[in-house]
Design a protein around this motif. Structure first.
Motif, PDB file in Angstrom:
ATOM      1  N   ALA A 163     -14.079  34.983  20.386  1.00  0.00           N
ATOM      2  CA  ALA A 163     -13.927  33.530  20.231  1.00  0.00           C
ATOM      3  C   ALA A 163     -14.549  33.066  18.914  1.00  0.00           C
ATOM      4  O   ALA A 163     -15.083  31.963  18.823  1.00  0.00           O
ATOM      5  N   ALA A 165     -11.747  33.174  25.913  1.00  0.00           N
ATOM      6  CA  ALA A 165     -12.036  33.323  24.485  1.00  0.00           C
ATOM      7  C   ALA A 165     -10.842  32.889  23.642  1.00  0.00           C
ATOM      8  O   ALA A 165     -11.001  32.239  22.600  1.00  0.00           O
ATOM      9  N   MET A 180     -10.700  29.119  23.696  1.00  0.00           N
ATOM     10  CA  MET A 180     -11.753  28.582  22.845  1.00  0.00           C
ATOM     11  C   MET A 180     -11.356  28.651  21.373  1.00  0.00           C
ATOM     12  O   MET A 180     -11.603  27.712  20.595  1.00  0.00           O
ATOM     13  N   THR A 181     -10.721  29.745  20.992  1.00  0.00           N
ATOM     14  CA  THR A 181     -10.271  29.911  19.599  1.00  0.00           C
ATOM     15  C   THR A 181      -9.220  28.865  19.256  1.00  0.00           C
ATOM     16  O   THR A 181      -9.241  28.279  18.166  1.00  0.00           O
TER      17      THR A 181
END
Length: 404
Positions: free
Chosen positions: A52, A311, A314-315
C-alpha cells in the motif's frame, strides 16, 4: 527530491489499525490465534514490501470468547478507541450481530464509520437479506462451497446415503439446507438418511452421534463443523471405525488434522479456497515462512486475500485523496481484483461477496511431489481432487445494497 517533498510523503503515510474480534481463549482459541498470527504475518510482509505504498496495516487482538454479547461489547470498546476497521470470521452468529450493530453505529456516527472485513463467517444471509455496504466478505459463503462440493459428490456413484451433522446455529443450519437442496437437484437418487444439529462448543463426546450415523447406513457425512466440534467428531468416528467418508468445510483448521491422523486418509474431503499443495511460488514461500516463525500451519489464507485487497484499495484512494478515509476505502474495495496465489479473485460490487476459485481436496500422505506440505507435523496433507473456477460456485444474490 526536496526535503519538503519527503516531509509531505511522510505526513501522508497513514497506519490502518484493524481490530480482530475473534476467540483468543476458550475451546475455539486455537482457530482464533492461528488467524490472528496469520494476519500479523501477512501484514508484516505487506508493510515491508509496500503493498500500500508508504501506508501501513496493523492488527490488534480482542478476545470475544466466540460469544455474541462479548463481541458487541468489544465493538463498542474498539469504536471508543478510534478503530475504523474490524475483522471477524469465527462464527456467523457473531458476524450477523456485528453487521447489525455496525449499521446502527454508522448511522448514528457520521464521520466515524466502521468497516467490517469478514474473513470467515460464511452464512449466505450476510451477503443476501442482511447485506450491508459496511460489510465485505473474503471467504466463499456456505452456499458457494456447497455448490462446488455437491457437484463433486454428484459424480461419485458410490455415494447413495448421506448423513448431515452440524452445529446448531445459522451456519450449521445453512449447510444442512443447502446440502439437501443441491443434492436433490443434482442427484435425486441420493438419500438423506439422517440429520443432527448439536449445541456449539459444548459436546465433549460425539460417540452417540457416530452410533446414529453407523445405524443409518450412511456412506457419506456432510458437516460444516469447525474447531473442536469437528476435531472431536472426526476423532469419535476414527475410534468407532466409522466407514463413511467425511465431506467437510474446515478439516484443515487448527487441531483437526491431528485428530484425523492416518485414519482420515482417503476418507476426509475438504471444500475450500486454497491449500499449500496447490502450486504457487508465493503460497509456498508464505507457508514455509509462517511455519518457521510460528511453528504452526498457514491455513487461514483468507487473511492474505483480505490484506491484499485492502492494500490495493488503500493505494487507489491515496492517488485520489490526501487521507485514507474508511468510506473512500470501502468504495474502492467494491471493485478490487487481485491475484490469489495464481488464480484471479475479485470483490463483487453487488453484495460485497468475494468471488474465487474453489477446490475439493483429499487427505493423503505427503509424497514430496504434488503433496509437499503436511499439516500439524502429521506427515499428511491435502491433494486437490477437483478445481472449480469462480463462475461455477457463483450464486445469485437478493442483496439490495444501500450506499452512503
Amino acid at each position: 527530491m526536496s526535503l519538503l517533498t519527503i516531509g509531505d510523503q511522510a505526513a501522508h503515510a497513514d497506519t490502518i489499525k484493524i481490530a480482530v474480534i475473534d476467540p483468543m481463549s476458550g475451546p475455539f482459541a486455537p482457530v482464533g490465534l492461528n488467524t490472528f498470527n496469520s494476519f500479523k504475518f501477512i501484514a508484516e510482509r505487506a508493510n515491508a514490501e509496500k503493498w500500500a505504498g508508504e501506508h501501513r496495516i496493523i492488527f490488534d487482538a480482542f478476545d470475544n470468547k466466540a460469544g455474541v454479547q462479548e463481541s458487541l461489547s468489544l465493538l463498542k470498546t474498539v469504536a471508543d478507541k478510534g478503530y475504523r476497521f474490524v475483522t471477524q470470521g469465527t462464527g456467523s452468529a457473531v458476524g450477523l450481530a456485528l453487521i447489525d450493530a455496525i449499521n446502527k453505529h454508522n448511522q448514528r456516527n457520521p464521520g466515524k464509520e466502521i468497516i467490517y472485513l469478514n474473513h470467515g463467517s460464511i452464512d449466505p444471509d450476510m451477503t443476501n437479506s442482511k447485506c450491508s455496504f459496511w460489510h465485505f466478505r473474503f471467504d466463499a459463503n456456505s452456499d458457494m462451497k456447497m455448490e462446488a462440493l455437491s457437484s463433486f459428490m454428484a459424480t461419485d456413484k458410490n455415494i447413495k446415503k448421506v448423513y448431515l451433522i452440524g452445529q446448531n446455529y445459522s451456519h450449521g443450519q445453512q449447510v444442512a439446507r443447502a446440502a439437501k437442496a443441491y443434492l436433490a437437484r443434482k442427484r435425486p437418487d441420493i438419500q438423506i438418511v439422517g440429520e443432527d444439529l448439536h449445541p456449539i462448543a459444548s459436546v465433549k463426546d460425539f460417540s452417540p452421534y457416530i452410533n446414529k450415523i453407523k445405524a443409518s447406513g450412511a456412506d457419506a457425512v456432510i458437516t460444516g463443523n469447525w474447531g473442536t466440534d469437528l476435531a472431536l467428531l472426526i476423532k469419535a468416528g476414527k475410534e468407532m471405525n466409522l466407514g463413511a467418508n467425511f465431506y467437510t468445510y474446515y478439516a484443515s483448521s487448527t487441531g483437526v488434522p491431528t485428530a484425523m491422523g492416518e485414519a482420515g486418509i482417503d476418507k476426509v474431503k475438504l471444500i475450500g479456497y486454497w491449500h499449500p499443495n496447490n502450486f504457487s511460488k508465493l503460497g509456498s514461500t508464505i507457508t514455509l515462512g509462517y511455519k518457521e516463525q510460528y511453528k504452526d500451519d498457514f491455513s487461514s489464507t483468507s487473511t492474505y486475500a483480505m490484506i491484499a485487497s485492502l492494500a490495493k484499495a488503500m493505494t487507489i484512494v491515496s492517488k485520489q485523496s490526501a487521507d485514507l478515509d474508511p468510506v473512500k476505502i470501502a468504495f474502492a474495495l467494491e471493485d478490487v481484483q487481485i491475484d490469489f496465489f495464481g488464480t484471479p479473485a475479485s470483490m463483487r460490487k453487488t453484495d460485497h461477496q468475494f468471488q474465487q476459485t474453489l477446490y475439493v481436496s483429499n487427505w493423503v500422505k505427503v509424497n514430496g511431489k504434488e503433496v509437499r506440505f503436511d499439516q500439524e507435523n502429521t506427515g499428511l496433507g491435502w491433494k486437490t481432487l477437483q478445481k472449480f473456477e469462480p463462475y461455477v460456485a457463483n450464486q445469485a444474490t437478493s442483496c439490495q445494497m444501500k450506499r452512503p
